[in-house]
Design an enzyme around this catalytic site. Structure first.
Site, PDB file in Angstrom:
ATOM      1  N   LYS A  95       0.820  -1.221   0.000  1.00 46.89           N
ATOM      2  CA  LYS A  95       0.000   0.000   0.000  1.00 46.89           C
ATOM      3  C   LYS A  95       0.844   1.257   0.000  1.00 46.89           C
ATOM      4  O   LYS A  95       0.482   2.254  -0.612  1.00 46.89           O
ATOM      5  CB  LYS A  95      -0.960   0.028   1.173  1.00 46.89           C
ATOM      6  CG  LYS A  95      -0.273   0.106   2.505  1.00 46.89           C
ATOM      7  CD  LYS A  95      -1.212  -0.013   3.657  1.00 46.89           C
ATOM      8  CE  LYS A  95      -0.435  -0.411   4.889  1.00 46.89           C
ATOM      9  NZ  LYS A  95       0.173  -1.750   4.797  1.00 46.89           N
ATOM     10  N   GLU A 141      -5.274  -5.622  -4.817  1.00 42.51           N
ATOM     11  CA  GLU A 141      -6.415  -5.749  -3.894  1.00 42.51           C
ATOM     12  C   GLU A 141      -5.963  -5.852  -2.444  1.00 42.51           C
ATOM     13  O   GLU A 141      -6.589  -5.298  -1.544  1.00 42.51           O
ATOM     14  CB  GLU A 141      -7.240  -6.993  -4.280  1.00 42.51           C
ATOM     15  CG  GLU A 141      -8.459  -7.277  -3.424  1.00 42.51           C
ATOM     16  CD  GLU A 141      -9.555  -6.233  -3.587  1.00 42.51           C
ATOM     17  OE1 GLU A 141     -10.208  -6.202  -4.637  1.00 42.51           O
ATOM     18  OE2 GLU A 141      -9.743  -5.431  -2.651  1.00 42.51           O
ATOM     19  N   VAL A 149      -5.362  -2.824   0.452  1.00 38.36           N
ATOM     20  CA  VAL A 149      -6.350  -2.167   1.298  1.00 38.36           C
ATOM     21  C   VAL A 149      -7.261  -3.212   1.937  1.00 38.36           C
ATOM     22  O   VAL A 149      -7.862  -4.029   1.238  1.00 38.36           O
ATOM     23  CB  VAL A 149      -7.223  -1.176   0.493  1.00 38.36           C
ATOM     24  CG1 VAL A 149      -8.253  -0.518   1.410  1.00 38.36           C
ATOM     25  CG2 VAL A 149      -6.361  -0.115  -0.160  1.00 38.36           C
ATOM     26  N   ILE A 206     -10.754  -8.237   2.435  1.00 43.86           N
ATOM     27  CA  ILE A 206     -12.033  -7.723   1.925  1.00 43.86           C
ATOM     28  C   ILE A 206     -11.858  -7.283   0.475  1.00 43.86           C
ATOM     29  O   ILE A 206     -11.020  -6.436   0.199  1.00 43.86           O
ATOM     30  CB  ILE A 206     -12.514  -6.502   2.741  1.00 43.86           C
ATOM     31  CG1 ILE A 206     -12.412  -6.774   4.242  1.00 43.86           C
ATOM     32  CG2 ILE A 206     -13.918  -6.121   2.337  1.00 43.86           C
ATOM     33  CD1 ILE A 206     -12.747  -5.557   5.094  1.00 43.86           C
ATOM     34  N   GLY A 234       2.112  -8.663  18.983  1.00 46.78           N
ATOM     35  CA  GLY A 234       2.563  -8.570  17.605  1.00 46.78           C
ATOM     36  C   GLY A 234       1.602  -7.833  16.687  1.00 46.78           C
ATOM     37  O   GLY A 234       1.773  -7.807  15.474  1.00 46.78           O
ATOM     38  N   GLU A 274       3.782  -2.530  15.861  1.00 51.37           N
ATOM     39  CA  GLU A 274       5.239  -2.516  15.717  1.00 51.37           C
ATOM     40  C   GLU A 274       5.866  -1.855  16.945  1.00 51.37           C
ATOM     41  O   GLU A 274       5.209  -1.128  17.674  1.00 51.37           O
ATOM     42  CB  GLU A 274       5.634  -1.685  14.485  1.00 51.37           C
ATOM     43  CG  GLU A 274       4.918  -2.034  13.219  1.00 51.37           C
ATOM     44  CD  GLU A 274       5.461  -3.313  12.593  1.00 51.37           C
ATOM     45  OE1 GLU A 274       6.663  -3.593  12.779  1.00 51.37           O
ATOM     46  OE2 GLU A 274       4.690  -4.032  11.954  1.00 51.37           O
ATOM     47  N   LYS A 279      -4.134   4.001   2.761  1.00 50.43           N
ATOM     48  CA  LYS A 279      -5.249   3.235   2.210  1.00 50.43           C
ATOM     49  C   LYS A 279      -6.338   4.167   1.686  1.00 50.43           C
ATOM     50  O   LYS A 279      -6.955   3.886   0.654  1.00 50.43           O
ATOM     51  CB  LYS A 279      -5.793   2.295   3.280  1.00 50.43           C
ATOM     52  CG  LYS A 279      -4.794   1.173   3.594  1.00 50.43           C
ATOM     53  CD  LYS A 279      -5.137   0.479   4.884  1.00 50.43           C
ATOM     54  CE  LYS A 279      -4.166  -0.665   5.166  1.00 50.43           C
ATOM     55  NZ  LYS A 279      -4.298  -1.153   6.554  1.00 50.43           N
ATOM     56  N   GLY A 320      -3.551 -10.035   8.432  1.00 49.40           N
ATOM     57  CA  GLY A 320      -3.388 -11.445   8.751  1.00 49.40           C
ATOM     58  C   GLY A 320      -2.848 -12.187   7.547  1.00 49.40           C
ATOM     59  O   GLY A 320      -3.098 -11.818   6.407  1.00 49.40           O
TER      60      GLY A 320
END
Lengths: 427, 427
Positions: B106, B130, B133, B137, B188, B191, B206, B303
């Site tokens: 991004k 895709e 962002v 989704i 985690g 950062e 984003k 994730g």
């Protein structure tokens, strides 16, 4: 490729007039997207004389479908007339004439989707039908493109706006089923014969389309286990609420070990579940993918402009394909053979209400019936009903459909009355 | 077209290994979708010696990016190394070599999106992003394809999972900003230098991508009005809750009369609003279309597997295009010239907390400051603060950013302290 793409519209009701309006008002954006002007050239109506509430924006009216099918300047047919046999006939003739078709007709797709998609492919034609499920929500694209790389495990959602409106009013305003149905009919949300909505048939047709796409198996209407909302009572909603649930008419389609189960039924979801917050005429579809986890698509499930937007987005897709020379290459409807789950494999939690004699040993007998079927309880609520009877509300742990059926028979044989039985999802 | 499509992966961290895993595990479905076997042939890593936690499923490791760029059997590059300059350089070289690129980067897209898309088009290459962002989704597809026929008026959403997790914990468990940040770092989610998340920079990037696609204008990072969550206090959340609101870090992008405004800021939404129910690390994006009304896309914002799913869905799209011979024909990034709204045109409701002397006439003076700017109140709550001071909480009716700035100056000049100021959305 031509710089003007002419559309033939079959049907000029609410959605059809919305299509004309959006193609007109968003012409500039669509030209930016596709490089073409997309215009409605002809509109097939039943009755020329009937006064039209909607502007035509230059389109020509005709009562004769051949005027559209035989017009070689028309490349795309938008079918929004509804019904099944006649619509199917027109669409097949459109493919014969090498035209592309966009439709919002869920009944037709649920019944004859496979045949139509094969006819489209055989003629090099596109067939798109985003508007057939959940109006303005681009859920079919989400399933087919967005989650193309994932294995869909479950699709679950609120796909009928009328019943969601009714259940919202019943839940939030304490209205009875009969009163809220009358109000919905008065407001035009429900038909005078409300059966397609309240008996879950409309939702079931949408689940046919969603599960066929999601699992790539040709699910048919008869495969769907359908239950409507006619028997939902205020008492059900209140007791459910006491235990932390909200009632929704929910379609589920699930794959397990290569077999699918598809159902539509009034279902309880926890108040904290995102589907609980989908109110009134809104729709929402949850998709569980093996890798992506849970995603949800939310939006207006019906309405003139949302549905017309979905139709026109499909038209834009077709026009892009025409310019790219890639029409007729959509993937096939279903590439796997259909395998359905047995009742003994379909697991769920259940909420049930039982009326029984308020006497020593009754609750023990009730409990034994469940233990016999190896079903354990998650929540129990017992309330006095009248002098002689008690009401017991039970939420089970996950159990098979077959087990719960056997408990029902067992209770029945002991003169205990199963007043209500609903699935519980989302816990 | 070949029956095996070879992918070159640049970067083998969390997302990269997820891509390898999904391409391996879902090979059969992808073959059904595309007619090809899609395999990872080579993976570029920084350090060959570093022990790999993830299986390679037949891919070959290399430290030399040329091994991938110069391999003519590789058609698709997946860039998941992160960073900007080096990644940009590799992608441009991939286009020179007529390869297609899928990226989850991004930062790169927000900074150099236009240049990269032009380079892709000039070389007949595809560029998809895709995953950049909202992780899993499929929001970019939703904006570009699903709502192609509609005019997007507003995009509003929770697009940073770390801060949403933090605000959820602060709201639901009463934790302080400092404690929840430490917990997020320990788990985690955040950062060790949390600035990109908590200062809103990640969300802003984003929003650059979403608003550029939604409005077809080349919005840049500097155009985004960014405010992070560092200064959000428990007291803010509690007072907001008393008035019926929940705090979320929300990105908004809005078009009005041809001009856009893009911002990221901690924002209050009513508890009944669907965004209020988006908890923990989940993301959700609302899209308001002129015709479709409101739709929402909800799912995991990050994730390993959700992000990798989005990457692989893009790879599937590219492979379909390769088979159809339609690569390099994605629409251009931005077809309209950028016009930004003035502060005097950006309207919103505001929630503000003011500390002032608890004496006769103080509240009148406060009220006058607002009347002078023609701002009216929606809600007011006054509470004693200590012996000498009072706290006043105000929710305004819709007012311009310029008006609210002038009120701030006016209060300041009267020694009233503006403790907090947040936008209110969704009413």
């Amino acid at each position: 490729v031509k710089e003007v793409i002419a559309v033939g519209l079959v049907g000029f009701g609410t959605v059809g007039s919305g299509v004309v309006r959006i193609l007109h008002e968003h012409r500039e954006k669509i030209r930016r997207e596709t490089g073409c002007d997309v215009i409605v050239k002809k509109i097939v109506v039943r009755d020329m004389e009937k006064e039209r509430a909607y502007p035509l924006h230059g389109a020509e009216l005709t009562t004769c479908v051949e005027d559209v099918l035989e017009d070689e300047s028309i490349n795309v047919i938008v079918e929004v007339m509804g019904g099944i046999q006649e619509a199917k006939d027109y669409i097949l003739r459109a493919f014969d004439a090498k035209k592309h078709v966009v439709t919002a007709n869920k009944d037709l797709l649920a019944m004859h989707g496979e045949e139509l998609l094969k006819a489209a492919a055989a003629n090099g034609s596109d067939l798109y039908y985003e508007a057939s499920v959940a109006g303005g929500i681009p859920i079919l694209r989400g399933l087919v493109d967005g989650l193309a790389s994932d294995r869909i495990q479950k699709v679950m959602g609120i796909v009928n706006g009328t019943t969601n409106y009714m259940l919202t009013k019943m839940t939030e305003e304490g209205m009875s089923y009969e009163d809220v149905l009358q109000e919905a009919q008065r407001l035009g949300f429900a038909e005078s014969d409300p059966s397609a909505d309240v008996d879950g048939l409309d939702a079931a047709r949408k689940m046919v389309i969603l599960s066929t796409l999601g699992f790539s198996m040709q699910v048919s209407f008869d495969d769907v286990d359908v239950q409507g909302i006619r028997s939902v009572t205020q008492k059900d909603l209140q007791l459910a609420s006491q235990l932390g649930y909200v009632m929704k008419l929910i379609g589920t389609a699930e794959e397990k070990d290569g077999a699918v189960a598809v159902s539509v039924a009034p279902t309880l979801v926890p108040k904290s579940h995102p589907l609980a917050g989908v109110r009134n005429e809104y729709n929402a579809v949850y998709v569980y993918g093996e890798a992506v986890g849970q995603t949800m698509f939310y939006g207006p499930g019906a309405g003139q402009l949302p549905t017309a937007t979905a139709v026109v987005s499909d038209v834009v897709t077709v026009v892009k394909h025409m310019r790219l020379g890639t029409t007729g290459k959509a993937m096939s409807f279903a590439s796997r053979s259909k395998v359905l789950q047995e009742d003994s494999d379909i697991y769920s939690k259940y909420f049930l209400r039982v009326h029984m004699k308020d006497e020593t040993g009754a609750f023990l007998a009730l409990t034994k019936s469940f233990v016999q079927e190896n079903i354990s309880f998650d929540k129990i609520l017992q309330l006095p009903l009248d002098d002689a009877k008690a009401e017991v509300v039970i939420v089970t742990h996950s159990t098979s459909k077959k087990q719960i059926q056997q408990v029902c028979e067992s209770l029945d044989s002991q003169y205990m009355e199963m007043v209500s039985l609903y699935r519980v999802e989302g816990e």
